[in-house]
Design a protein around this motif. Structure first.
Motif, mmCIF file in Angstrom:
data_model
loop_
_atom_site.group_PDB
_atom_site.id
_atom_site.type_symbol
_atom_site.label_atom_id
_atom_site.label_comp_id
_atom_site.label_asym_id
_atom_site.label_seq_id
_atom_site.Cartn_x
_atom_site.Cartn_y
_atom_site.Cartn_z
ATOM 1 N N ASP A 32 40.071 38.781 41.646
ATOM 2 C CA ASP A 32 39.936 37.047 43.211
ATOM 3 C C ASP A 32 40.686 36.883 43.799
ATOM 4 O OD1 ASP A 32 36.868 37.790 41.748
ATOM 5 O OD2 ASP A 32 37.358 35.929 41.831
ATOM 6 N N LEU A 33 42.090 36.725 42.803
ATOM 7 C CA LEU A 33 43.668 36.603 43.542
ATOM 8 C C LEU A 33 44.477 37.854 43.950
ATOM 9 C CD1 LEU A 33 44.969 33.893 40.571
ATOM 10 C CD2 LEU A 33 44.288 33.399 43.325
ATOM 11 N N ASP A 34 43.993 38.968 44.186
ATOM 12 C CA ASP A 34 44.241 39.878 44.912
ATOM 13 C C ASP A 34 45.596 40.124 44.188
ATOM 14 O OD1 ASP A 34 44.264 42.008 46.223
ATOM 15 O OD2 ASP A 34 45.192 41.203 48.041
ATOM 16 N N MET A 35 45.707 40.570 42.443
ATOM 17 C CA MET A 35 47.472 40.730 41.994
ATOM 18 C C MET A 35 46.480 42.069 40.763
ATOM 19 S SD MET A 35 47.812 37.405 39.298
ATOM 20 C CE MET A 35 47.965 36.316 40.564
ATOM 21 N N ALA A 36 47.798 42.734 40.625
ATOM 22 C CA ALA A 36 47.376 43.696 39.296
ATOM 23 C C ALA A 36 47.546 42.456 38.435
ATOM 24 C CB ALA A 36 49.067 44.466 38.931
ATOM 25 N N VAL A 37 46.628 43.275 36.978
ATOM 26 C CA VAL A 37 46.380 42.748 35.910
ATOM 27 C C VAL A 37 47.612 42.181 35.242
ATOM 28 C CG1 VAL A 37 45.326 42.968 33.678
ATOM 29 C CG2 VAL A 37 44.064 43.999 35.940
ATOM 30 N N GLY A 38 48.634 43.240 35.403
ATOM 31 C CA GLY A 38 49.631 42.514 34.765
ATOM 32 C C GLY A 38 50.560 41.652 35.598
ATOM 33 N N THR A 39 50.555 41.005 36.581
ATOM 34 C CA THR A 39 51.437 39.865 37.066
ATOM 35 C C THR A 39 50.371 39.202 37.017
ATOM 36 O OG1 THR A 39 51.573 41.470 39.340
ATOM 37 C CG2 THR A 39 51.282 39.383 39.884
ATOM 38 N N SER A 40 48.437 39.169 36.526
ATOM 39 C CA SER A 40 47.989 38.166 36.171
ATOM 40 C C SER A 40 48.760 37.123 34.647
ATOM 41 C CB SER A 40 46.568 38.574 35.943
ATOM 42 O OG SER A 40 45.026 37.456 35.437
ATOM 43 N N LYS A 41 48.823 38.139 33.751
ATOM 44 C CA LYS A 41 49.711 38.008 32.406
ATOM 45 C C LYS A 41 50.668 38.038 32.830
ATOM 46 C CE LYS A 41 47.061 41.743 29.943
ATOM 47 N NZ LYS A 41 46.702 42.825 29.409
ATOM 48 N N ALA A 42 51.171 38.042 33.952
ATOM 49 C CA ALA A 42 52.517 37.459 33.376
ATOM 50 C C ALA A 42 52.877 35.953 34.686
ATOM 51 C CB ALA A 42 53.421 38.635 34.875
ATOM 52 N N GLN A 43 51.994 35.554 35.340
ATOM 53 C CA GLN A 43 51.529 34.393 35.961
ATOM 54 C C GLN A 43 51.390 33.830 34.394
ATOM 55 O OE1 GLN A 43 52.676 32.765 38.691
ATOM 56 N NE2 GLN A 43 52.877 34.715 40.290
ATOM 57 N N LEU A 44 50.708 34.450 33.985
ATOM 58 C CA LEU A 44 49.646 33.099 32.547
ATOM 59 C C LEU A 44 51.057 33.088 32.098
ATOM 60 C CD1 LEU A 44 48.192 31.658 31.107
ATOM 61 C CD2 LEU A 44 47.023 33.425 30.152
ATOM 62 N N HIS A 45 51.661 33.761 31.134
ATOM 63 C CA HIS A 45 53.128 33.864 30.478
ATOM 64 C C HIS A 45 53.583 33.160 31.386
ATOM 65 C CE1 HIS A 45 56.184 34.556 27.611
ATOM 66 N NE2 HIS A 45 57.235 34.733 28.706
ATOM 67 N N ARG A 46 54.082 32.985 32.445
ATOM 68 C CA ARG A 46 55.406 32.232 33.424
ATOM 69 C C ARG A 46 54.982 31.040 33.061
ATOM 70 N NH1 ARG A 46 55.588 31.535 39.379
ATOM 71 N NH2 ARG A 46 57.896 30.692 39.523
ATOM 72 N N ALA A 47 53.123 30.108 33.339
ATOM 73 C CA ALA A 47 52.443 29.051 33.728
ATOM 74 C C ALA A 47 52.891 28.613 32.545
ATOM 75 C CB ALA A 47 51.337 29.217 33.953
ATOM 76 N N ARG A 48 52.783 29.381 31.574
ATOM 77 C CA ARG A 48 52.879 28.249 30.401
ATOM 78 C C ARG A 48 54.404 28.134 29.692
ATOM 79 N NH1 ARG A 48 49.026 32.787 26.650
ATOM 80 N NH2 ARG A 48 46.928 31.898 27.294
ATOM 81 N N ALA A 49 54.850 29.123 29.907
ATOM 82 C CA ALA A 49 56.501 28.731 29.347
ATOM 83 C C ALA A 49 56.784 27.186 30.114
ATOM 84 C CB ALA A 49 57.673 29.819 29.902
ATOM 85 N N LEU A 50 56.488 27.414 31.502
ATOM 86 C CA LEU A 50 57.060 26.019 32.289
ATOM 87 C C LEU A 50 55.959 24.929 31.733
ATOM 88 C CD1 LEU A 50 56.678 28.037 36.462
ATOM 89 C CD2 LEU A 50 59.176 27.001 34.797
ATOM 90 N N LEU A 51 55.142 24.982 31.574
ATOM 91 C CA LEU A 51 53.974 24.318 30.767
ATOM 92 C C LEU A 51 55.056 23.398 29.892
ATOM 93 C CD1 LEU A 51 51.774 22.166 32.091
ATOM 94 C CD2 LEU A 51 50.312 23.805 30.716
#
Length: 182
Positions: A155-174
């Motif tokens: 749905d966000l037109d990204m690779a699964v790995g990118t989704s996982k990386a974005q989640l990791h980044r979001a959690r770290a920023l949070l």
């Protein structure tokens, strides 16, 4: 002994009536589902209430327009929720989803609508609202809405790995925004 008859889902009759043009039936569907739809798009919109209200209305307008296409393969609420999330994700993409942008502090809510603890909820909403849009979308969809990375990536037109990386980044920023150790 005859098998027990199962009652139709609460939305079934209203969906069929609304698909035939019954506006009163659609109003009942709206009242029944507006809070859940608004809650989902509010989180995706970074707690921008005005934008969330617009996206909620857009989602219901689209639902009205596409109601005849609803195939009853899932619950109406599930279909509507997915449609609303897609409306919000299209809005994120249309805004360019600046990967390093942050929401202005003054644009964040003063207090949550249904806080479990007002101070903690306010702090969490502010922190989530400050996340970059795509990282926020992945965090909200995965950690709050329960989506799988495969669905998010599609749905966000990204690779699964990118989704996982974005989640990791979001959690770290949070964690950083909440003053917690990484």
């Amino acid at each position: 002994m005859t098998p027990a008859m199962t009652a139709p889902a609460p939305d079934t009759e209203d969906v069929r009536a609304a698909a035939s043009g019954d506006r009163v039936a659609f109003q009942r569907l709206y009242r029944r589902h507006v809070d859940r739809v608004y809650g989902a798009v509010l989180r995706l919109a970074g707690y921008d209430h005005a934008r969330a209200e617009d996206l909620t209305q857009d989602a219901f307008v689209r639902a009205w327009q596409k109601l005849a296409e609803f195939r009853h393969e899932s619950a109406f609420g599930t279909w509507l929720y997915r449609l609303a999330v897609n409306v919000a994700l299209m809005d994120i993409r249309a805004r360019g989803a600046n990967p390093v942008g942050f929401v202005d502090e003054d644009a964040l809510p003063e207090q949550g609508d249904t806080p479990f603890c007002a101070a903690e909820r306010d702090e969490l909403e502010r922190a989530i609202g400050k996340l970059p849009p795509r990282a926020r979308a992945v965090l909200v969809l995965h950690d709050i809405e329960g989506w799988k990375h495969e669905d998010i990536s599609r749905d966000l037109d990204m690779a699964v790995g990118t989704s996982k990386a974005q989640l990791h980044r979001a959690r770290a920023l949070l964690r950083k925004l909440l003053g917690e150790p990484a």
